[in-house]
Design a protein around this motif. Structure first.
Motif, PDB file in Angstrom:
ATOM      1  N   SER A  30      -3.080 -10.040  12.622  1.00 39.31           N
ATOM      2  CA  SER A  30      -3.496 -10.110  11.591  1.00 39.31           C
ATOM      3  C   SER A  30      -2.434  -9.630  10.520  1.00 39.31           C
ATOM      4  CB  SER A  30      -4.564  -9.610  11.215  1.00 39.31           C
ATOM      5  OG  SER A  30      -5.254  -9.637  11.851  1.00 39.31           O
ATOM      6  N   VAL A  31      -1.379  -9.754  10.617  1.00 34.41           N
ATOM      7  CA  VAL A  31       0.400  -9.697   9.764  1.00 34.41           C
ATOM      8  C   VAL A  31       0.225 -10.500   8.728  1.00 34.41           C
ATOM      9  CG1 VAL A  31       2.602  -9.698   9.961  1.00 34.41           C
ATOM     10  CG2 VAL A  31       1.616  -8.848  12.195  1.00 34.41           C
ATOM     11  N   LYS A  32       0.304  -9.851   7.650  1.00 34.77           N
ATOM     12  CA  LYS A  32       0.060 -10.756   5.887  1.00 34.77           C
ATOM     13  C   LYS A  32       1.419  -9.745   5.261  1.00 34.77           C
ATOM     14  CE  LYS A  32      -4.957 -11.052   6.304  1.00 34.77           C
ATOM     15  NZ  LYS A  32      -5.855 -10.399   5.020  1.00 34.77           N
ATOM     16  N   ALA A  33       2.193 -11.289   4.392  1.00 35.00           N
ATOM     17  CA  ALA A  33       3.042 -10.811   3.201  1.00 35.00           C
ATOM     18  C   ALA A  33       3.149 -11.037   2.388  1.00 35.00           C
ATOM     19  CB  ALA A  33       4.265 -11.495   4.224  1.00 35.00           C
ATOM     20  N   GLU A  34       2.914 -10.861   1.679  1.00 32.48           N
ATOM     21  CA  GLU A  34       2.437 -11.089   0.004  1.00 32.48           C
ATOM     22  C   GLU A  34       3.351  -9.972  -1.329  1.00 32.48           C
ATOM     23  OE1 GLU A  34      -1.588 -10.422  -1.661  1.00 32.48           O
ATOM     24  OE2 GLU A  34      -2.004  -8.620  -0.583  1.00 32.48           O
ATOM     25  N   ILE A  35       3.549 -10.655  -2.190  1.00 32.13           N
ATOM     26  CA  ILE A  35       4.434 -10.461  -2.934  1.00 32.13           C
ATOM     27  C   ILE A  35       3.440 -10.005  -4.001  1.00 32.13           C
ATOM     28  CG2 ILE A  35       6.394 -10.231  -5.091  1.00 32.13           C
ATOM     29  CD1 ILE A  35       7.049 -10.350  -1.868  1.00 32.13           C
ATOM     30  N   ILE A  36       2.919  -8.157  -4.278  1.00 31.60           N
ATOM     31  CA  ILE A  36       1.904  -8.567  -5.447  1.00 31.60           C
ATOM     32  C   ILE A  36       2.800  -8.179  -7.008  1.00 31.60           C
ATOM     33  CG2 ILE A  36       0.757  -5.487  -5.816  1.00 31.60           C
ATOM     34  CD1 ILE A  36       2.275  -4.314  -3.420  1.00 31.60           C
ATOM     35  N   LYS A  37       1.809  -8.822  -7.347  1.00 27.42           N
ATOM     36  CA  LYS A  37       1.720  -8.757  -9.110  1.00 27.42           C
ATOM     37  C   LYS A  37       1.243  -7.309  -9.675  1.00 27.42           C
ATOM     38  CE  LYS A  37      -0.675 -13.123  -9.110  1.00 27.42           C
ATOM     39  NZ  LYS A  37      -2.150 -13.878  -9.821  1.00 27.42           N
ATOM     40  N   ASN A  38       2.214  -7.863 -10.949  1.00 26.88           N
ATOM     41  CA  ASN A  38       2.458  -6.894 -11.744  1.00 26.88           C
ATOM     42  C   ASN A  38       3.219  -6.057 -11.557  1.00 26.88           C
ATOM     43  OD1 ASN A  38       0.902  -7.908 -13.869  1.00 26.88           O
ATOM     44  ND2 ASN A  38      -0.589  -6.976 -12.969  1.00 26.88           N
ATOM     45  N   ILE A  39       3.116  -5.220  -9.667  1.00 28.71           N
ATOM     46  CA  ILE A  39       4.433  -3.732  -9.260  1.00 28.71           C
ATOM     47  C   ILE A  39       5.427  -5.158  -9.040  1.00 28.71           C
ATOM     48  CG2 ILE A  39       4.522  -2.641  -7.886  1.00 28.71           C
ATOM     49  CD1 ILE A  39       1.375  -2.341  -7.956  1.00 28.71           C
ATOM     50  N   GLY A  40       5.374  -5.866  -8.407  1.00 27.47           N
ATOM     51  CA  GLY A  40       6.837  -7.239  -7.845  1.00 27.47           C
ATOM     52  C   GLY A  40       7.264  -6.275  -6.589  1.00 27.47           C
ATOM     53  N   LEU A  41       6.487  -5.831  -5.557  1.00 20.28           N
ATOM     54  CA  LEU A  41       6.557  -4.828  -4.388  1.00 20.28           C
ATOM     55  C   LEU A  41       6.016  -6.094  -2.711  1.00 20.28           C
ATOM     56  CD1 LEU A  41       6.191  -1.488  -4.974  1.00 20.28           C
ATOM     57  CD2 LEU A  41       8.597  -2.131  -4.732  1.00 20.28           C
ATOM     58  N   LEU A  42       6.887  -6.089  -1.906  1.00 28.33           N
ATOM     59  CA  LEU A  42       6.293  -6.857  -0.725  1.00 28.33           C
ATOM     60  C   LEU A  42       5.447  -6.299  -0.007  1.00 28.33           C
ATOM     61  CD1 LEU A  42       6.534  -9.102   1.248  1.00 28.33           C
ATOM     62  CD2 LEU A  42       8.886  -7.825   1.865  1.00 28.33           C
ATOM     63  N   LYS A  43       4.139  -6.698   0.431  1.00 24.83           N
ATOM     64  CA  LYS A  43       2.822  -5.567   0.910  1.00 24.83           C
ATOM     65  C   LYS A  43       3.043  -6.460   2.149  1.00 24.83           C
ATOM     66  CE  LYS A  43      -1.635  -3.965   0.873  1.00 24.83           C
ATOM     67  NZ  LYS A  43      -2.683  -4.171  -0.112  1.00 24.83           N
ATOM     68  N   ILE A  44       3.259  -5.338   3.194  1.00 24.29           N
ATOM     69  CA  ILE A  44       3.007  -6.002   4.554  1.00 24.29           C
ATOM     70  C   ILE A  44       1.957  -4.662   5.396  1.00 24.29           C
ATOM     71  CG2 ILE A  44       4.231  -6.787   6.763  1.00 24.29           C
ATOM     72  CD1 ILE A  44       7.171  -6.366   4.806  1.00 24.29           C
ATOM     73  N   SER A  45       1.042  -5.741   5.691  1.00 26.46           N
ATOM     74  CA  SER A  45       0.048  -5.349   6.803  1.00 26.46           C
ATOM     75  C   SER A  45      -0.332  -5.585   7.581  1.00 26.46           C
ATOM     76  CB  SER A  45      -1.541  -5.910   6.072  1.00 26.46           C
ATOM     77  OG  SER A  45      -1.341  -7.392   5.742  1.00 26.46           O
ATOM     78  N   TRP A  46      -1.005  -5.318   9.006  1.00 24.37           N
ATOM     79  CA  TRP A  46      -1.464  -5.731   9.689  1.00 24.37           C
ATOM     80  C   TRP A  46      -2.489  -4.909  10.834  1.00 24.37           C
ATOM     81  CZ3 TRP A  46       3.114  -2.608   8.209  1.00 24.37           C
ATOM     82  CH2 TRP A  46       2.602  -1.148   8.337  1.00 24.37           C
ATOM     83  N   GLU A  47      -2.703  -5.123  11.603  1.00 19.29           N
ATOM     84  CA  GLU A  47      -3.988  -4.493  12.908  1.00 19.29           C
ATOM     85  C   GLU A  47      -2.998  -4.146  14.036  1.00 19.29           C
ATOM     86  OE1 GLU A  47      -6.344  -3.306  12.602  1.00 19.29           O
ATOM     87  OE2 GLU A  47      -7.047  -4.845  10.152  1.00 19.29           O
ATOM     88  N   LYS A  48      -3.385  -2.421  13.951  1.00 18.14           N
ATOM     89  CA  LYS A  48      -2.550  -1.923  15.541  1.00 18.14           C
ATOM     90  C   LYS A  48      -3.535  -3.215  16.355  1.00 18.14           C
ATOM     91  CE  LYS A  48      -3.499   1.684  17.461  1.00 18.14           C
ATOM     92  NZ  LYS A  48      -3.632   2.852  17.704  1.00 18.14           N
ATOM     93  N   PRO A  49      -3.101  -2.913  18.194  1.00 19.62           N
ATOM     94  CA  PRO A  49      -3.515  -3.290  19.237  1.00 19.62           C
ATOM     95  C   PRO A  49      -3.998  -2.758  19.603  1.00 19.62           C
ATOM     96  CG  PRO A  49      -1.090  -2.726  19.594  1.00 19.62           C
ATOM     97  CD  PRO A  49      -1.748  -2.881  18.308  1.00 19.62           C
ATOM     98  N   VAL A  50      -5.135  -3.045  20.749  1.00 17.62           N
ATOM     99  CA  VAL A  50      -6.604  -1.803  21.512  1.00 17.62           C
ATOM    100  C   VAL A  50      -5.536  -1.599  22.194  1.00 17.62           C
ATOM    101  CG1 VAL A  50      -8.584  -2.011  22.267  1.00 17.62           C
ATOM    102  CG2 VAL A  50      -7.969  -4.087  20.639  1.00 17.62           C
TER     103      VAL A  50
END
Length: 894
Positions: A540-560
């Protein structure tokens, strides 16, 4: 009459067999025995009576007699009367006939037949029986011992046999009709072969037999015989007899046991040695399938034969094997070949024979590849004739063409024999790497042979041993190990899979190199499956540019799995064919997202994440599938667009058409797109309004008032730009002239230098606008906005020297646009000066380089001329007339 009597005998032969009790049967021995039949009045010279019978006895008890009458007028036996023959068995060691074991009432162990034959001449046969080596046939050989003149009579031999089901349960003898009869093959002169098939399940049962022999028209009946076939096995001769010199310098005689033998064998080995100095023979009995003979000599010949027999219990010696001959060479190396690993120590021994004389070990020298003499410090004298050389801390053998070994020569002091020993040294340091899959169900190990030398005939095998728990501090090779099947992959690595696995068990493994010369093992390594886990990639890796902040946000889920704490590693970069990755580590096991600054908020970024145990054990997982950002507006545009104007209309009229020229915003300024432009108007009469021009970059309005200020805003999905450019059009300011002079100097076809001089002014100068255009074309005006502090500017464009260009410089004040300075051609008075200055930069370096080259040429020419002219001039100091003269002292010439 003779035929009738013969038929009577045929009717009674089986009856005679069945009346013999089991305890009166003759036990067949492993060696040869004799069947003898005689008339009762025979003398000792013709036949030996059975023990307990007197020479006057005419017959035995009536129960063991049968009478067969022959016609006295018979052609061959006309002078013979009715006679009772007594037959019994005796061995070669015992001259008396065998008796029954219990010898009931003094009855001798005999059977009788009636026949008309010589009363003073008996009949004798040699008999030997055994079970064939394949355990399927019981064989008896019957050989006639008749004397002349009956020696050439034809014989017919039949063997009757029975295998009772349970001998102990039957107090009586087998019933009449239970015996089976086989015809014996008498094709060989005076020798008959009888074959009795024996089922495998009956090998331990008792076999009862008797013989019926027809010779010269007379039928003889043997007593009953008994035997257990398993006790009479005659094995096949040993197989694969071979001889070789061992590493210790002994002659090893070895062979293989015959197949299908149900018990261990002992072996008799007879061999002979023939050399120029020694001739000896020996006969030894051993229980192993090999024999070591010491004291071998070069140039000797050895002939060997082997036979086998049951080790424990009765049995018969097999036939001798085919003789095998082995001849030793004049130079004996032991071992002749050595396979070893890097860093080890090995030794060779040698016995050298030269012209039928063995060379003393003190006179032997050693050479490597006939190119390098081995130092004597590595020699040892083992005996008078055995020399030894030792190699220490060996290096890997370097292949020389097709030769993958080093040749070690044992030599006399003055010559070397062409035979040599072979030394193979290979590097067995093979790295085995393992990884446990993310599901914790299997462990895959890989290893490559690219680092080791490949020997013809060698095979490689991974072996391992699993301990119950964990690994030992120092892994070692255990004598009990298991092989593991490994398969060659396309990348040149071998791959082995362990499944199922025990996570906390230590797997000690190594690579075994098997070769006809021996086996070598790589250094062992111990692997704990729990310590080499390669987790599954984060999901579930996701990448987006946060509005009004201007940072690259990366999120994920660890394996079981695994359940240990994990660290994460992120790589990100601008999406493209070749991504320039940047790395970022996350050590917090609880983290599931991170925000990173990036230089370009309006670009597409590719992002991947991987993980590993935080304690340093295990392996990094594979990178996750890439996630990509989506370009979207992050903030309002940083600024509005730059713009300039073109004024059209009569200069005498106050109303003019003004066309605004907008420069589109780049992504970094628009963050990240521009949906439309809005123009705000403000006039000197406080008139204010806005106009939406969409995405158009040109807009025309009517300038009618004394002062008219316009501001251009950029609009995106979030809002309007905050920092914007404005421009005031003022009739009074259009007459303010602060530019005293303007000059344009063409540097080349792509660059023009524009310089100017300003006069002092009370107005606040904001910036300059430079315009230029080709007067010979109807092209659009080109313009630039430059800082107010600049006094010289380089315009980069495509210029044609023969064309005319107009250059304009506009001072822009806060109050409005000042009066421009306009020139319609390049400045002529200094053009040549600038061109000459530019030429100097090219000419001066050329002149300096040419001067240096000319100077070097003169120096070289000077040396060559000096050598050319003075080469033949003699040195006066070497002349005889000049000896003793001082050439440094001046002499006056009179």
């Amino acid at each position: 009459m003779i035929c009738q009597k013969f038929c009577v005998v045929l009717l009674h032969w089986e009856f005679i067999c069945v009346i013999t009790a089991f305890n009166l049967s003759y036990p067949i021995t492993p060696w040869r025995f004799k069947l003898s039949c005689m008339p009762p009045n025979s003398t000792y010279d013709y036949f030996l009576l059975p023990a307990g019978l007197s020479k006057n006895t005419s017959n035995l008890n009536g129960h063991y007699e049968t009478a067969v009458e022959f016609n006295s007028s018979d052609t061959h036996f006309s002078n013979l009367s009715k006679t009772t023959f007594h037959c019994c068995f005796r061995s070669e060691q015992d001259r008396n006939c065998s008796l029954c074991a219990d010898n009931i009432e003094g009855k001798t162990f005999v059977s009788t037949v009636n026949s008309s034959v010589f009363q003073q001449m008996g009949a004798n046969w040699n008999i030997q029986c055994w079970l064939k080596g394949d355990l399927k046939l019981f064989i008896c050989y019957v050989e006639s011992l008749f004397k002349n003149p009956f020696k050439n009579y034809k014989h017919k031999v039949h063997l009757l046999y029975v295998l009772p089901e349970v001998l102990e349960d039957s107090p009586l003898v087998p019933q009449k009709g239970s015996f089976q009869m086989v015809h014996c093959n008498c094709s060989v002169h005076e020798r008959c072969e009888c074959l009795v098939p024996v089922p495998t399940a009956k090998l331990n049962d008792t076999l009862l037999m008797c013989l019926k022999i027809t010779s010269g028209g007379v039928i003889f009946q043997s007593p009953l015989m008994s035997v257990q076939p398993i006790n009479m096995v005659k094995p096949d001769p040993p197989l694969g007899l071979r001889m070789e010199i061992t590493d210790d310098g002994n002659l090893k005689i070895s062979w293989s046991s015959p197949p299908l033998v149900p018990f261990p064998l002992q072996y008799e080995v007879k061999y002979s040695e023939n050399s120029t100095t020694v001739i000896r023979e020996a006969d030894k009995i051993v229980s192993a399938t090999s024999l070591l003979v010491d004291g071998i000599l070069p140039g000797s010949s050895y002939e060997v034969q082997v036979r086998g027999k049951r080790l424990d219990g009765p049995g018969i010696w097999s036939d001798w094997s085919t003789p095998h001959v082995f001849t030793t060479q004049d130079v004996i190396y032991f071992p002749p070949k050595i396979l070893t690993s890097v860093g080890s120590n090995v030794s060779f021994h040698c016995i050298y024979k030269n012209e039928n004389k063995i060379v003393s070990s003190k006179k032997i020298v050693w050479w490597m590849n006939l190119a390098e003499k081995i130092p004597q410090s590595q020699y040892d004298v083992v005996s008078d004739h055995v020399s030894k050389v030792t190699f220490f801390n060996l290096n890997e053998t370097k292949p020389r063409g097709k030769f993958t070994y080093d040749a070690v020569y044992c030599c006399n002091e003055h010559e070397c024999h062409h035979r040599y020993a072979e030394l193979y040294v290979i590097d067995v340091n093979i790295n085995i790497s393992c990884e446990t899959d993310g599901h914790l169900t299997k462990m895959t190990c890989r290893w490559s042979t690219n680092t080791i030398q490949s020997l013809a005939g060698s095979t490689l095998q991974l072996r391992y041993r699993r301990s119950s728990l964990y690994c030992f501090d120092i892994p070692s090779i255990h004598r009990i190990s298991k092989p593991k099947d490994c398969y060659l992959q396309s990348d040149g690595f071998y791959e082995c899979v362990f499944q199922p696995i025990f996570l906390l068990s230590g797997y000690t493994m190594w690579i075994r190199i098997n070769h006809p010369l021996g086996s070598l093992d790589s250094p062992p390594t111990c692997v704990l499956p729990d310590s080499v886990v390669k987790p599954l990639p984060p999901s579930s890796v996701k990448a987006e540019i946060i509005k009004n902040i201007g940072l690259l946000k990366i999120s994920w889920e660890k394996p079981v799995f695994p359940e240990n704490n994990l660290q994460f590693q992120i790589r990100y970069g601008l999406s493209g064919k070749e991504i320039q990755w940047k790395m970022y580590d996350v050590y917090d096991a609880k983290s599931k997202s991170v925000s990173l600054p990036v230089p370009d908020l309006c670009a597409v970024y590719a992002v991947q994440v991987r993980c590993k145990r935080s304690d340093g054990l295990g392996l990094w997982s594979n990178w996750s599938n890439p996630a990509y950002t989506v370009v979207m507006d992050i903030k309002v545009p940083m600024r509005g667009p730059e713009f300039w104007r073109i004024i059209n209309g009569d200069t005498m009229k106050k109303e003019k058409n003004v066309t605004l020229l907008l420069k589109p915003l780049m992504k970094n300024d628009s963050l990240c797109s521009v949906q439309r432009y809005v123009i705000n108007h403000h006039t000197s009469c406080n008139g204010t309004w806005s106009e939406d021009v969409g995405n158009h970059t040109k807009f025309t309005f009517l300038w009618t008032e004394q002062a008219h200020t316009v501001t251009v805003l950029a609009i995106n999905s979030i809002g309007a730009s905050v920092a914007n450019f404005n421009l005031t059009f003022s009739w009074p300011m259009s007459k303010v002239n602060i530019v005293q002079s303007l000059s344009a100097y063409p540097l080349n076809s792509s660059c023009v230098i524009l310089s100017w001089i300003l006069s002092p002014s009370d107005y606040k100068l904001m910036y300059f606008i430079i315009e230029w255009k080709n007067l010979n074309e109807d092209g659009e005006i080109k313009w630039l906005r430059i800082s107010s502090s600049v006094k010289k500017y380089y315009i980069h464009d495509h210029f044609i020297p023969i064309e005319k260009y107009q250059f304009s410089l506009y001072p822009i004040f806060m109050e409005g646009v000042g009066k421009p300075k306009i020139i319609n051609s390049f400045t002529q008075d200094n053009t040549e000066k600038h061109q000459n200055d530019a030429g100097l930069y090219v000419i001066v370096p050329v002149i300096i380089s040419s001067s240096i080259l000319l100077l070097g040429t003169l120096l070289i020419s000077h040396q060559r001329m000096k050598k050319l002219f003075w080469e033949d001039v003699p040195n006066p100091k070497n002349c005889s007339w000049a000896q003793g003269l001082n050439f440094q002292k001046r002499t006056d010439i009179l």
